[in-house]
Every structure is written in structure tokens, then in C-alpha cells.
Design an enzyme around this catalytic site. Structure first.
Site, PDB file in Angstrom:
ATOM      1  N   GLU A   1     -33.896  48.942 122.329  1.00 31.11           N
ATOM      2  CA  GLU A   1     -34.868  49.634 123.108  1.00 31.11           C
ATOM      3  C   GLU A   1     -36.289  50.157 122.368  1.00 31.11           C
ATOM      4  O   GLU A   1     -37.172  50.403 122.935  1.00 31.11           O
ATOM      5  CB  GLU A   1     -34.418  51.189 123.228  1.00 31.11           C
TER       6      GLU A   1
ATOM      7  N   SER B   1       9.846  90.255 156.833  1.00 37.43           N
ATOM      8  CA  SER B   1      10.749  91.064 156.166  1.00 37.43           C
ATOM      9  C   SER B   1      10.188  91.541 154.431  1.00 37.43           C
ATOM     10  O   SER B   1      10.945  92.403 154.099  1.00 37.43           O
ATOM     11  CB  SER B   1      12.073  90.917 156.421  1.00 37.43           C
TER      12      SER B   1
END
Lengths: 765, 135
Positions: free
Chosen positions: A208, A498
Site C-alpha cells: 500500500e 389456573s
């Protein structure tokens, strides 16, 4: 003539302005007027000065931007969510298999324990581990080499080697179970320059920016070459240095405009002026974009090493390093999973370039080029296996904080939580129990769905909490627990049937006029709405009335008539208050007698909160999924410290618990509980809604409280009651985890009497 | 206030240590000893965190709940301290071996109620402590 005269006259009378001016200026031509030359000089310089001021202002503002962003928050880090850390101690029930599974899930590798994160099982009863260090908020657990010896599925001893000593307790680092991303879904693991292999630095510079250590941020040669190529009409070249690339990634858009390029150059110079080459390099390695996984962007070499090779950066080999560098020019174009040939060519180019520049020997390059990619087939940390639990974690964060991406409220009283700063969230999830719960849910639902045609499409949910501290240890959503769909345990509001009855009986047992052996009426009941004239006539499950019954039997057998009569006697307001004291936070607009039988809809998580209060002996403990929120560095942001409030007298809850034990052993749960070991003591309650649409079971042992729901997503009848549906899932889960299930501690003020051969507790005062 | 509380808790740390040693639950003892060190260094939240870890191993040990209540009392987290002490008492039950612990819990609750400025709660807790001492 006239014409001539006429034309002349006006010229003479009104000479053209230029001429007049020329005349008036003709004198200074001979003798220069200092006023005139000064005027021209000033304008030129004024423009220059103004230009300079504007440029300086621009540069200063860029400088502020560069420094502020570089020194402050540079990288957006997702919050990392962890399971509970496993505590291993002598005397603990743990199998070698379970420990091996835990270590595997932590990413530990089997083999010689010469480095952290490795384990070595020796025979069936010994496991050697070299742990990884982990920073908890109250202490940093260092890396240790330990030998754990097992005997009869229990930890017999823990020996630390180097130096050799016996230790009583070993805490393993927690497993990463998810990430919460801020708005931009950037994923990264920040690495320091000293942890980056030299070969990676060499490869980057070779490919790079070969003059990185010599330029001042921009490369004149590079720019000139780029301009020349662009003029010649060749391929468009960037000519960017590493510094310029970093500037572009950190601060600017990718637009190819002159303004952007100009700013980039200025900012690159400024960056180099303020910071060292090493700082710039480190920032570059953490910022660079190296891949895309769905909506998740892979940034930085640390995360890329994990994403492509599932290992830490420092363990990468030369060919893997070269592959990472080859991705910089185009993570998508050179994606090794999608375009292996193209990626291979690019990787080999990196190796050749390194060899040409003398960074590696030709031999090393040749050897590395011969090596295949070595990449993981599946993308690591892409999908986490507990989406439902993660939903619960998010929900808790949303309740307690204003957060960047979780913001749904404008409540400014809440503290803000920035999810882009790499927070570490330690949760309560126990992956072992979660796995067992998922297995039990999947296998049980598959079997149950074959029993009845209507039950083919049944789904389920289960919430498992620790009785005494309210920590959610497992959170199971349906048959496909890993599928991130509708979060049933968190969001499915269903009639609880219940399960609500415990509130009626607890309200009665709080009063001195009631005991477990009080006789209550189970005769037919009829209620008329005085406004609408609607008549409500509840029925027992077996469509019979049972006359006068013991209170504990009415609960154990879940008699509807007895419950409605008792509830009406105590008052609907008392019932509602009891529900609220148990932990109900949802607002109920009106309270109807039918609610005494469960015609109210709650989520499994809400039910878990109600039963948590019973499980902890009358102390309200918030059900929660988060233990600690830490900063990226491990400092505490918030601790969810153990907190409780006494809401009921422990004696009343003890009596209720006894009646619920009867429900499991001799009441509605007797059929299923026969298949559980006899020494296990569980209190529980079944629940069934109208037309068998919802099947519930809440079970309490001495360690865990569990709420299970089974039903269809479309809320149609599925033919299973609480005892034949949800309780089966629960039973299978309990059998697979084999928990402690001791009778609850007897609080002060309890005595016993024997009725019909059964020892029944009562309050002594 | 701070000093008085510390004396109470230190005594119980030792008491708890010996009790759990006999139970061969050395992990809990080691956590308590570390919690004690933190407590003596005024790192109270760290001390509480270690006691919470110990409670995950032995959730039904009334001493652990009492010690945690003591740490919260020192932090002047009155409400939490009182509730933790009540939890300790509910686990101690009528067992005579826990009588001294129950007295200590009621003393602790008395102090917490004083801290909250709740006279009714203070009087009630004090009378419960005295009643236990009389028996």
C-alpha cells in the site's frame, strides 16, 4: 454642413467621459500619483489576506476535527454480551463431559496445555486446562494452569500447577453470546500495534505505501504519478498513502472530488504532524474495512482474523497475513469465500511483492503460496445461538437506559448508554441449562404434536430462573430456539388459566382465619353482571362439584368453584392486590370474577415474575438477565446487585408451597410427577385456558423456578391441558438437568399435624 | 455507625468461616475471606459482589445473607440491608443453632430502620431482638 456642425457641436459641448478621464489622468502619468498605485496594491493583498484567513480557518477547523476524532472515540465498537462465567468448585455437581462442552463453547482447543485457551482431558476423571485471563469488574482472573479431578460426577479437587497448590474455586471466562450494534453495524476487535505480527506490517507497507516511513503524510511522487496516469487516460489511480487512506476512512466520504482530495491531503499532513507513524499504523489496522457479513461490516485486522480464520491475530501464519492485506484493495472483489481464484491470485501477488522487496525470502514466499486459504467455512461470530435471550437483554437495557439504537422512549430521567463504546455486558444465561431446555422443548413438542391432530402446530416457551436471586438462567423460545422469530417467552401474551389461583390461596393463607385444612365450599356458583345481566356459571374441569373440601386440596386439584367462591369471599380487590404484590406490573383496567380462574393474559416472563416471589419464600426479587454492565476497559457502569423486598410472610408462602407440592404429587400433576425421582420435592401448578388453547406449568424446586407454556401461535385449541402439555416439557427438562430439589426451609412459626396419614403444616401463632 | 457495623460483620465473617469449613464448602469460605479483605479496605461493593457469588453456590446459607445485609448496612443502603436480614431470618427458621444469628439480624434491622427514620419499624425490630434474647 449642418450635419457636420450638428455632429461637432455636441462633441465639443459634452466630451465623452473617457476622454475627460484620460485628460484628467494625463497629468499623473507624467508625475505618478501615489494614491492610485496604493489603491491597486491594497486590493490584491486584501484578497490574498482574506484568502489566507479563510484557508487558515479551514485548516484549523480540519485540525480540530482530526485531533478530536483521533484522540477521542475513533472506533465504533459493538457491546459484547457474555453468558455467566462458570464457577467450578470442589463438591460441585459437574461431569467431565459438561466441562468439556463448556470449554469447547468457549473456543478452547484440545491438546497440550502449553498456551492459554487449551485443555487436555486425561482419562475420564481428570481435565487439565490453561485458562485465558479475563477482567471482571471486581478482579482480574489471570491465566492459570489447573488440573481438575472428578469423582462420581462431582468435582473432587482443583489443583493449580505452577506453583502447585490446591484451590477451592476456579472461575472460567464467560462465553460471548451476542453483540449489540450501534447504528452502523461495524464489528471490530481493537488491537494494539505490539500485538500485530511484523509480517502483517511488512505486507501492508509493501502493498500500500512503500515510503510510509519517509513521507509526511502525502506522497508527491504518488500524486504526480496518479495525475500523469489520469491525464494519459489510463486506469484512475488514487496515489494515496496509508495516512491518506486512514484519513479517508476516518473522516471523509469516498467521493472522488477535488475538494475531498484537497481536504484529505491537508488532514493527512496534520495527522502526521500531530501523531507518530506507529499511532497512525495502529489506527489504520483497526479501521480498515475487510469484509461484509450481511449487514455487519468487518473492520480492522483483529476482527478479520476472527471472521476469516476464527483465531486471534497473533496466531496467524504468513499466508493468512497476506490474504488479509490482499483484501484491503477490495474486500468484496477478493472475498476468498466467494471468489477463491481471484483471491488466491491477489494473495500470491502480495507474497511475491514481499519477496521482491526482501521482506520474506523466496523460499518462504513459495511455501506460503503453496498453502490453501485455511479459512473457516462458516463466518465466526456471525449468528449467535440465543436470539430470544438477547431479546430479553435488550428489553432490560431499554427499561433501564436511554440508548443510542434502542431508543424507543423519550424518558430523559433514564441514564444514557452509548452502545458504540464496546461495553461488556455480563448476563445470567447458563448455556448448559439453556441447551438442556432447548433439547427438552424440541423433543417434547415433537412427541406431543403427534398425539393430537390439533397439536401438530404447537409451539412452546420456557423461562428458568434461580429461586433466590431471580437470575434468568435459560430462556427458551419454541422448537427452533436458534431462529430469531417471534419471542414467545418475552412477548406472547396468553390466558394463564389456573396459574393465577395461587394468588387467591395465598391471600387466604395470609389471614389467620384460614389454614390448609380449612373447609371451603366447592358448590355450584353463579354470577350475574348487574349492568349487562350476563350470567356466568363456572364449572370444574370434571364438570362436578365436590361439596366441602380442604383448602389445600382445592388448590392441588385446581377446583374452579372453590376458588371462585374463596376469591369472592376475600374480595376481588384483595386478589388484585395480591397479584400486584407477587410482582404483576401490567395495569388491569377492570377486575372480573372470571379473572379468579385466569381469564387474564400475561407473557411467560410476567408469570415467571409472579412465581419467583413464591419460589424465594415471599421475597420479591426482580427477574433479570443482566449482572453487570462494564466499560470496554472493564470498569463498572452498572451492577445489578442482589435486591429483594419482603412482600409476604414466609409462613404463608410456606403453606402455599406445601399445597403446590400436593398439586404436583397428588393433584393435577400426579400422572407426570410419577416419572420423577421420589426424593425430588417440587411445588407446582398446572394451568389450562378455555377450550385447551393454552397449557401452562409453573414448577418450583430448591434451585430453579420454571414457567413453561405450550400452545399454538394462532391461539386455536390444541387439545392439551397443563398436565398433559407444558408439564411434560418441564418434566423432561428436569430429568435432563437433575437439579437439587429439597423441601423448602421451614420458617419460624410453623408446626405440623397429621390428618389422614399426611403431615400438614400450620401457623403456630 | 460505621464502626459499630464493622464490628458486627467482622465477628460474623469469622463465625461463618468456621461454620462453612465444617461443611467442606471451601469455595464459599475462600470467597468470604476475600470479601472480608475487601470489606476491611472499604471496598464495599467488591465485598458485596463476592458474597453474591458465594450465595450462588450456597443460596440457603443464612450467614451469607446476613453478611451481605451487613455490607449494605455499612453502605447505608437501609432498605436493602433490612430485607436481606429478613431473608436471612426466614432461612434460619426456628433452628436453635441460628438463634444468635437471628438476634444479630434483628439488631441489624433495628439499625436499618433507624437509618430510614422509621420509628415503628425500629421499635418492632428492637422488641423482636429483645424477645429472642429473653428466650
Amino acid at each position: 454642413m449642418i450635419r457636420t456642425r450638428n455632429t461637432r457641436r455636441p462633441i465639443r459641448r459634452r466630451p465623452p467621459p473617457q476622454r475627460r478621464r484620460r485628460t484628467s489622468y494625463s497629468t499623473p502619468k507624467k508625475r505618478p500619483n501615489p494614491r492610485k498605485s496604493g489603491f491597486r496594491f491594497k486590493w490584491r493583498w486584501l484578497i490574498l489576506i482574506i484568502g489566507l484567513i479563510i484557508l487558515s480557518y479551514h485548516v484549523i477547523s480540519l485540525d480540530i476535527k482530526v485531533r478530536k476524532l483521533f484522540e477521542g472515540k475513533r472506533w465504533s465498537l459493538p457491546a459484547r454480551v457474555y453468558a455467566r462465567p462458570l464457577e467450578i468448585y470442589t463438591g460441585m455437581s459437574l461431569t467431565t463431559q459438561a466441562l468439556n462442552e463448556e470449554l469447547k463453547a468457549l473456543g478452547y482447543r484440545k491438546g497440550s496445555t502449553n498456551s492459554a485457551g487449551k485443555y487436555n482431558p486425561i482419562g475420564n476423571n481428570i481435565v487439565k486446562i490453561r485458562t485465558r485471563a479475563f477482567k471482571f469488574w471486581e478482579a482480574t482472573d489471570p491465566s492459570r494452569l489447573v488440573k481438575i479431578r472428578f469423582s462420581s460426577n462431582k468435582v473432587q479437587s482443583i489443583t493449580e500447577l505452577e506453583p502447585t497448590r490446591q484451590v477451592a474455586l476456579l472461575r472460567l471466562p464467560p462465553k460471548l453470546i451476542g453483540k449489540i450494534y450501534p447504528n452502523h453495524k461495524e464489528d471490530r476487535i481493537v488491537v494494539r500495534l505490539e500485538d500485530i505480527p511484523q509480517s502483517l506490517i511488512n505486507a501492508l507497507i509493501a502493498m500500500e505505501d512503500r515510503h510510509f516511513y519517509n513521507h509526511m503524510g502525502i506522497s508527491i511522487r504518488g500524486i504526480a504519478r496518479a495525475i500523469l496516469t489520469n491525464i494519459k487516460g489510463g486506469q484512475i489511480q488514487g496515489g494515496s498513502t496509508i495516512t491518506q487512506q486512514l484519513v479517508k476512512n476516518l473522516y471523509l466520504s469516498s467521493a472522488r472530488t477535488f475538494k475531498r482530495k484537497f481536504n484529505e491531503a491537508i488532514m493527512a499532513l496534520l495527522l502526521e504532524w500531530h501523531y507518530s507513524k506507529n499511532q497512525i499504523l495502529e489506527a489504520y489496522f483497526n479501521e480498515v474495512f475487510l469484509g461484509q457479513d450481511g449487514s455487519r461490516a468487518i473492520h480492522g485486522v483483529g476482527m478479520a482474523a476472527r471472521f476469516y480464520f476464527n483465531r486471534p491475530l497473533e496466531e496467524l501464519k504468513l499466508h493468512q497475513v497476506a490474504l488479509l492485506v490482499s483484501l484491503i484493495r477490495g474486500a468484496s472483489m477478493y472475498n476468498p469465500r466467494r471468489h477463491p481464484k481471484r483471491a488466491l491470485a491477489r494473495r500470491n501477488l502480495v507474497l511475491d511483492t514481499m519477496s521482491k522487496l526482501g521482506k520474506i525470502s523466496p523460499m518462504e514466499a513459495r511455501r506460503a503460496k503453496k498453502t490453501r486459504f485455511d479459512i473457516e467455512k462458516s463466518t465466526a461470530e456471525s449468528q449467535f445461538p440465543y436470539p430470544a435471550f438477547m431479546g430479553l437483554v435488550r428489553s432490560q437495557l431499554r427499561t433501564d437506559y436511554r440508548t443510542e439504537d434502542l431508543r424507543t422512549t423519550s424518558d430523559t430521567k433514564k441514564k444514557a448508554l452509548d452502545l458504540s463504546e464496546g461495553l461488556r455486558i455480563i448476563t445470567t444465561l447458563d448455556p448448559f441449562l439453556q441447551k438442556k431446555g432447548e433439547q427438552a422443548m424440541r423433543s417434547s413438542l415433537t412427541k406431543l404434536s403427534k398425539k393430537r391432530r390439533k397439536a401438530r402446530k404447537i409451539e412452546g416457551a420456557m423461562v428458568v430462573t434461580r429461586c433466590d436471586n431471580g437470575e434468568v438462567v435459560a430462556f427458551i423460545n419454541g422448537r427452533k430456539a436458534k431462529y430469531d422469530g417471534f419471542n414467545r417467552p418475552l412477548k406472547a401474551r396468553r390466558q394463564i388459566g389456573s396459574l393465577v389461583k395461587v394468588a387467591v390461596y395465598l391471600a387466604a393463607l395470609e389471614r389467620s382465619s384460614y389454614s390448609l385444612t380449612s373447609r371451603i365450599s366447592d358448590h355450584p356458583y353463579r354470577w350475574v353482571d348487574r349492568y349487562t345481566g350476563t350470567v356466568w356459571k363456572p364449572q370444574n374441569y370434571d364438570h362436578r362439584s365436590h361439596g366441602s373440601v380442604y383448602l389445600y386440596k382445592a388448590l392441588a386439584n385446581s377446583y374452579n368453584l372453590a376458588t371462585v367462591r374463596l376469591g369472592k369471599k376475600l374480595g376481588l380487590k384483595t386478589f388484585h392486590e395480591t397479584l400486584k404484590r407477587l410482582g404483576l406490573t401490567r395495569e388491569l383496567k377492570n377486575i372480573y370474577p372470571s379473572m379468579l380462574l385466569g381469564s387474564l393474559s400475561l407473557t411467560p416472563l410476567e408469570v415467571a415474575q409472579l412465581y419467583q416471589t413464591i419460589a424465594s419464600g415471599g421475597f420479591h426479587v426482580p427477574v433479570h438477565a443482566i449482572r453487570d454492565v462494564l466499560t470496554h476497559e472493564g470498569k463498572p457502569v452498572q451492577r445489578y446487585a442482589l435486591s429483594m423486598e419482603k412482600r409476604f410472610d414466609p409462613t404463608s408462602v410456606f403453606l402455599l408451597n406445601f399445597a403446590m407440592q400436593q398439586a404436583v404429587r397428588n393433584g393435577t400433576g400426579r400422572k407426570i410427577s410419577k416419572t420423577l425421582p421420589k426424593h425430588m420435592v417440587f411445588a407446582g401448578k398446572t394451568g389450562t385456558s378455555n377450550d385447551l388453547r393454552d397449557s401452562w406449568f409453573a414448577g418450583i424446586g430448591s434451585e430453579f423456578s420454571t414457567v413453561t407454556w405450550v400452545g399454538r401461535d394462532d391461539n386455536k385449541p390444541m387439545g392439551l391441558s397443563g398436565g398433559s402439555g407444558a408439564m411434560v416439557v418441564w418434566r423432561n427438562f428436569i430429568r435432563s438437568i437433575n437439579p437439587q430439589a429439597l423441601p423448602p426451609r421451614v420458617p419460624a412459626g410453623i408446626k405440623w399435624r397429621t390428618i389422614n396419614g399426611l403431615k400438614i403444616p400450620y401457623k403456630s401463632n | 455507625m460505621l464502626k459499630t457495623n464493622k464490628v458486627i460483620i467482622l465477628l460474623l465473617f469469622l463465625f461463618t468461616s468456621s461454620a462453612t469449613m465444617a461443611d467442606s464448602r471451601s469455595a464459599v469460605v475462600s470467597l468470604i475471606m476475600d470479601a472480608k479483605t475487601y470489606f476491611e479496605n472499604d471496598q464495599l461493593e467488591q465485598s458485596a459482589a463476592l458474597l453474591e457469588r458465594a450465595l450462588r453456590i450456597m443460596p440457603h446459607d443464612p450467614y451469607l445473607w446476613h453478611n451481605l445485609a451487613g455490607v449494605r448496612l455499612t453502605q447505608e443502603d437501609w432498605n436493602r440491608a433490612a430485607n436481606l436480614a429478613k431473608k436471612s431470618n426466614s432461612l434460619a427458621g426456628d433452628d436453635s443453632t441460628y438463634k444468635e444469628l437471628r438476634v444479630r439480624n434483628w439488631v441489624l434491622i433495628t439499625q436499618a430502620c433507624e437509618g430510614m427514620g422509621n420509628n415503628k419499624c425500629t421499635d418492632e425490630a428492637r422488641s423482636r431482638a429483645q424477645a429472642l434474647l429473653r428466650n
